[in-house]
Design a protein around this motif. Sequence first.
Motif, short mmCIF file in Angstrom:
data_model
loop_
_atom_site.label_atom_id
_atom_site.label_comp_id
_atom_site.label_asym_id
_atom_site.label_seq_id
_atom_site.Cartn_x
_atom_site.Cartn_y
_atom_site.Cartn_z
N PHE A 33 0.84 -1.19 0.00
CA PHE A 33 0.00 0.00 0.00
C PHE A 33 0.88 1.25 0.00
CE2 PHE A 33 -2.81 -3.22 1.63
CZ PHE A 33 -4.07 -2.87 1.16
N PHE A 34 0.43 2.26 -0.72
CA PHE A 34 1.11 3.56 -0.73
C PHE A 34 0.12 4.61 -0.24
CE2 PHE A 34 3.19 1.06 -4.01
CZ PHE A 34 4.53 1.25 -3.73
N SER A 35 0.59 5.48 0.64
CA SER A 35 -0.27 6.54 1.14
C SER A 35 0.54 7.80 1.34
CB SER A 35 -0.94 6.12 2.46
OG SER A 35 0.03 5.97 3.49
N ALA A 36 -0.16 8.91 1.47
CA ALA A 36 0.47 10.20 1.75
C ALA A 36 -0.44 10.97 2.69
CB ALA A 36 0.69 10.99 0.45
N ARG A 37 0.15 11.87 3.44
CA ARG A 37 -0.65 12.72 4.32
C ARG A 37 0.04 14.06 4.50
NH1 ARG A 37 0.20 10.31 10.47
NH2 ARG A 37 2.11 11.43 10.93
N LYS A 38 -0.68 15.01 5.05
CA LYS A 38 -0.16 16.35 5.26
C LYS A 38 0.20 16.53 6.72
CE LYS A 38 -1.37 21.25 4.84
NZ LYS A 38 -2.44 22.21 4.47
N GLY A 39 1.49 16.74 6.99
CA GLY A 39 1.93 17.01 8.34
C GLY A 39 1.62 15.88 9.30
N THR A 44 -5.66 13.35 7.31
CA THR A 44 -5.43 13.77 5.92
C THR A 44 -4.83 12.64 5.08
OG1 THR A 44 -3.20 14.61 6.43
CG2 THR A 44 -5.04 16.15 6.67
N ARG A 45 -4.68 11.45 5.67
CA ARG A 45 -4.08 10.33 4.93
C ARG A 45 -4.91 9.97 3.71
NH1 ARG A 45 -4.82 5.99 8.23
NH2 ARG A 45 -3.00 6.51 9.48
N VAL A 46 -4.24 9.83 2.58
CA VAL A 46 -4.87 9.42 1.33
C VAL A 46 -4.07 8.25 0.77
CG1 VAL A 46 -5.44 10.07 -1.03
CG2 VAL A 46 -5.77 11.72 0.82
N PHE A 47 -4.75 7.16 0.46
CA PHE A 47 -4.09 6.02 -0.16
C PHE A 47 -3.94 6.29 -1.66
CE2 PHE A 47 -5.52 4.06 3.74
CZ PHE A 47 -4.48 3.19 4.04
N LEU A 48 -2.74 6.08 -2.15
CA LEU A 48 -2.43 6.36 -3.55
C LEU A 48 -2.49 5.12 -4.43
CD1 LEU A 48 0.68 8.66 -2.94
CD2 LEU A 48 -1.72 9.34 -3.15
N GLN A 222 16.04 11.49 10.75
CA GLN A 222 15.31 11.33 12.00
C GLN A 222 14.01 12.13 12.02
OE1 GLN A 222 18.25 12.45 14.88
NE2 GLN A 222 19.39 10.52 14.73
N LEU A 223 13.98 13.24 11.27
CA LEU A 223 12.77 14.05 11.21
C LEU A 223 11.74 13.48 10.23
CD1 LEU A 223 14.28 17.66 11.19
CD2 LEU A 223 13.01 16.59 13.05
N VAL A 224 12.21 12.87 9.15
CA VAL A 224 11.31 12.43 8.09
C VAL A 224 10.88 10.98 8.22
CG1 VAL A 224 11.08 12.15 5.58
CG2 VAL A 224 12.26 14.14 6.51
N TYR A 225 11.81 10.10 8.56
CA TYR A 225 11.52 8.67 8.52
C TYR A 225 10.39 8.22 9.45
CZ TYR A 225 12.18 3.64 8.21
OH TYR A 225 11.97 2.30 8.02
#
Length: 284
Positions: A33-39, A44-48, A222-225
């Motif tokens: 599964f691939f997803s993205a979200r804002k902050g 705000t999670r949206v599956f791509l 460390q901030l992103v992962y």
Amino acid sequence: MTTGEIRSHRIDPASVAQIEGGGAEVFGPNYVFFSARKGADYTTRVFLDSRYVPHLHPGGEAAVAVEGVLDIMSSAPGCMGTLYDGAMRGVHRDVIARFGGLVINKQHKGNLPQFYETLRPGRCSHELWAANGRIAEKMHFADGTIELVPVPIRKLERRGTRTFRWYHLLVRPCRHGRHEYRVGVGATSRTGERPPGESDDERGFHRAEHLQQIPEFTRTHQLVYPYRSDIESGHAQLDASLWNGRLISYGVEAQQLLTLGFVLAQNSTSRALHQSGILLQPAG
């Protein structure tokens, strides 16, 4: 049912025995599964995308994931890359890096430090190694100990138009003056891409495996992962929506219809919350 009666047993052709990340063996299908979200707002999670991983697929889950990342980046020009777990190795990062994308994941624990080269900019000499996903210098201390000290990375550069190359611009403080040094990362050069004898293939150096675009033990990593754990939350939501935590269908086609319904429901919920302006703040 009578003694000796032969009855057919229903099985799921999409399920096989598989090893999870923790080493436990499970029986079932494998989906990416691939997803993205804002902050930090998980609403705000949206599956791509969601993709089935066929049994004995060449390259396994990571190869299917690479195909998915390239398709998403082609359809969404603003996509910069992916956060993934340790299933992605250098051979997978190489493909995405050449496509212009970032792969942010943890370095494989089995990777041992490898000698890179000796830098001789003038009167000084610096022995460079690849360790923990970045360039480090072999330092000898007065007490007789030896340590690989990471060389400071000034910035990450991307160059190219169709096929991309990535570089770390390193800054090495020295008593003879500061040295700036550019080193390729993320992709392993092949025979013919560099002058004879200088390609990574000819040197036997797997650059994409040993030099990450964003090394693990850096502040940026460390901030992103930590956002990668968001997909685990998505997996938990899928499991919670299923009876007894199991897919209620047999075969890839039926299961893909079920997963499609799940991601559409989740995306519709995120869209409705976004339109209504509801932001859920974390407790505490």
